[in-house]
Design a protein around this motif. Structure first.
Motif, mmCIF file in Angstrom:
data_model
loop_
_atom_site.group_PDB
_atom_site.id
_atom_site.type_symbol
_atom_site.label_atom_id
_atom_site.label_comp_id
_atom_site.label_asym_id
_atom_site.label_seq_id
_atom_site.Cartn_x
_atom_site.Cartn_y
_atom_site.Cartn_z
ATOM 1 N N PHE A 35 1.299 43.294 31.927
ATOM 2 C CA PHE A 35 1.672 42.512 33.116
ATOM 3 C C PHE A 35 3.167 42.716 33.365
ATOM 4 O O PHE A 35 3.928 42.970 32.420
ATOM 5 N N HIS A 36 3.580 42.539 34.620
ATOM 6 C CA HIS A 36 5.020 42.660 34.893
ATOM 7 C C HIS A 36 5.798 41.587 34.163
ATOM 8 O O HIS A 36 6.881 41.831 33.662
ATOM 9 N N TYR A 37 5.263 40.355 34.149
ATOM 10 C CA TYR A 37 5.903 39.348 33.297
ATOM 11 C C TYR A 37 4.910 38.299 32.849
ATOM 12 O O TYR A 37 3.862 38.095 33.471
ATOM 13 N N VAL A 38 5.257 37.680 31.719
ATOM 14 C CA VAL A 38 4.428 36.617 31.132
ATOM 15 C C VAL A 38 5.368 35.466 30.805
ATOM 16 O O VAL A 38 6.373 35.666 30.118
ATOM 17 N N ILE A 39 5.057 34.263 31.342
ATOM 18 C CA ILE A 39 5.902 33.119 30.965
ATOM 19 C C ILE A 39 5.032 32.013 30.390
ATOM 20 O O ILE A 39 3.860 31.876 30.753
ATOM 21 N N PHE A 40 5.652 31.260 29.487
ATOM 22 C CA PHE A 40 4.961 30.137 28.860
ATOM 23 C C PHE A 40 5.156 28.898 29.732
ATOM 24 O O PHE A 40 6.267 28.612 30.163
ATOM 25 N N CYS A 41 4.081 28.180 29.979
ATOM 26 C CA CYS A 41 4.164 26.956 30.791
ATOM 27 C C CYS A 41 3.623 25.775 29.997
ATOM 28 O O CYS A 41 2.553 25.883 29.389
ATOM 29 N N LYS A 42 4.343 24.688 30.028
ATOM 30 C CA LYS A 42 3.855 23.431 29.449
ATOM 31 C C LYS A 42 4.104 22.367 30.515
ATOM 32 O O LYS A 42 5.198 21.777 30.588
ATOM 33 N N PRO A 43 3.109 22.150 31.389
ATOM 34 C CA PRO A 43 3.348 21.180 32.465
ATOM 35 C C PRO A 43 3.503 19.769 31.914
ATOM 36 O O PRO A 43 2.972 19.459 30.850
ATOM 37 N N PHE A 93 -3.687 18.037 38.076
ATOM 38 C CA PHE A 93 -2.236 17.907 38.239
ATOM 39 C C PHE A 93 -1.477 18.967 37.436
ATOM 40 O O PHE A 93 -0.373 19.340 37.782
ATOM 41 N N LYS A 94 -2.096 19.432 36.347
ATOM 42 C CA LYS A 94 -1.445 20.513 35.579
ATOM 43 C C LYS A 94 -1.373 21.766 36.446
ATOM 44 O O LYS A 94 -0.359 22.463 36.479
ATOM 45 N N LEU A 95 -2.479 22.066 37.117
ATOM 46 C CA LEU A 95 -2.517 23.286 37.931
ATOM 47 C C LEU A 95 -1.521 23.186 39.087
ATOM 48 O O LEU A 95 -0.761 24.131 39.350
ATOM 49 N N ILE A 96 -1.511 22.039 39.753
ATOM 50 C CA ILE A 96 -0.578 21.855 40.878
ATOM 51 C C ILE A 96 0.859 22.029 40.383
ATOM 52 O O ILE A 96 1.676 22.729 40.985
ATOM 53 N N GLU A 97 1.125 21.414 39.244
ATOM 54 C CA GLU A 97 2.492 21.464 38.704
ATOM 55 C C GLU A 97 2.887 22.903 38.335
ATOM 56 O O GLU A 97 4.001 23.343 38.629
ATOM 57 N N MET A 98 1.971 23.621 37.699
ATOM 58 C CA MET A 98 2.327 25.001 37.301
ATOM 59 C C MET A 98 2.529 25.869 38.533
ATOM 60 O O MET A 98 3.432 26.707 38.568
ATOM 61 N N HIS A 99 1.688 25.643 39.564
ATOM 62 C CA HIS A 99 1.848 26.397 40.809
ATOM 63 C C HIS A 99 3.221 26.103 41.429
ATOM 64 O O HIS A 99 3.915 27.012 41.883
ATOM 65 N N GLU A 100 3.591 24.829 41.418
ATOM 66 C CA GLU A 100 4.854 24.429 42.055
ATOM 67 C C GLU A 100 6.084 24.857 41.254
ATOM 68 O O GLU A 100 7.074 25.273 41.822
#
Ligand SMILES: C[S@@+](CC[C@H](N)C(=O)[O-])C[C@H]1O[C@@H](n2cnc3c(N)ncnc32)[C@H](O)[C@@H]1O
Length: 268
Positions: free
Chosen positions: A238-246, A45-52
């Motif tokens: 990389f063109h951009y790097v963002i921090f994700c905390k699902p 669910f973390k992966l799905i959430e980060m993708h979405e």
């Protein structure tokens, strides 16, 4: 699968009881147990959430994916579903599923169901990964010197003779010790090893002609040394790097992910 409702056995120590109780109250654990795709881990669910939420990276033009720290296989199941590698039986159970939103979240609209998947997915872990349709699995310590070459060999095909990947995922985490210095060092070692692999194996924007191709999703633990790694190694290249905390990532955990898009190759 029914959730346990009976009181826990008296032989379970209080600290474990508290963990088990909160584990089974966790909405993502409940979702995993009842979801028709039968994900092997809550991490799916973390992966799905980060993708979405943080910018689609499991897109149709992704042909080769490496999933590092893949056991028991939740992320690989999500990727395999997105790339159409799903058995007919799974397709049928999903097609009958009433929770259409969950279905569409994973597979797009029903008219898009391919019978056979596309591309190549390689999943590696220290632990055995039970088979998943469309996924090539490898049991290996990714920090060992031979890991990179073995994974590259598994990615190779007539259409991909150099064994390049469009997407590299790393959910690797060493066993947590509670010793901050040791845990930070372990997270940094993993991030550095993944970065070495990225340098030779991630397809660059120059190769594809697409500004945001060549994607890395990298788990890390919060610490100034890791932030320094992000600034020195990831951001310039990389063109951009963002921090994700699902949301699916436990609140109390120091883990987070960097979503890095548009691999330019090493600039400095
Ligand atoms: C959070 S779990 C991954 C869960 C997985 N993404 C899923 O969806 O099922 C972290 C994994 O990293 C693996 N790992 C840790 N260090 C590793 C290493 N040096 N080489 C390979 N795998 C490693 C562990 O064995 C563990 O299975």
């Amino acid at each position: 699968m029914p959730l346990p409702t009976a009181p826990l056995s008296k032989s379970v120590p209080p600290s474990s009881r508290a963990w088990l109780a909160s584990h089974f109250r966790d909405p993502y654990v409940k979702a995993r147990l009842s979801h028709p795709a039968q994900f092997r881990s809550r991490s799916a669910f973390k992966l799905i959430e980060m993708h979405e939420q943080y910018g689609s990276f499991l897109t149709r033009d992704v042909q080769t994916v490496v999933d590092l720290g893949a056991a028991p296989g939740g992320w690989s199941q999500v990727v395999a579903g997105k790339m159409g590698w799903t058995t007919e039986a799974e397709m049928e159970s999903l097609a009958e599923d009433k929770t259409r939103d969950a279905y569409e979240m994973l597979y797009g609209t029903k008219n898009e169901q391919p019978q056979r998947g596309r591309g190549t997915i390689v999943a590696a872990d220290l632990l055995h990964i039970p088979p998943i349709p469309g996924v090539r699995t490898l049991q290996i310590d990714f920090l060992s010197p031979e890991a990179g070459n073995l994974i590259r060999a598994m990615l190779m095909s007539p259409s991909n003779p150099e064994g390049k990947a469009d997407l590299i995922l790393s959910d690797m985490a060493a066993n947590f010790t509670g010793n901050q210095a040791r845990d930070t060092e372990a997270s940094l070692d993993i991030c550095l090893a993944v970065y070495q692999f990225v340098k030779t194996n991630l397809r660059t924007v120059q190769e594809t002609g697409k500004k945001y191709s060549g994607t890395l999703l990298l788990k890390h633990f919060a610490h100034p040394l890791l932030t320094q790694f992000r600034k020195e190694s990831l951001e310039p290249n990389f063109h951009y790097v963002i921090f994700c905390k699902p949301d699916a990532s436990r609140k109390g955990s120091a883990e987070g992910y960097w979503l890095c898009k548009g691999w330019k190759g090493v600039q400095r």
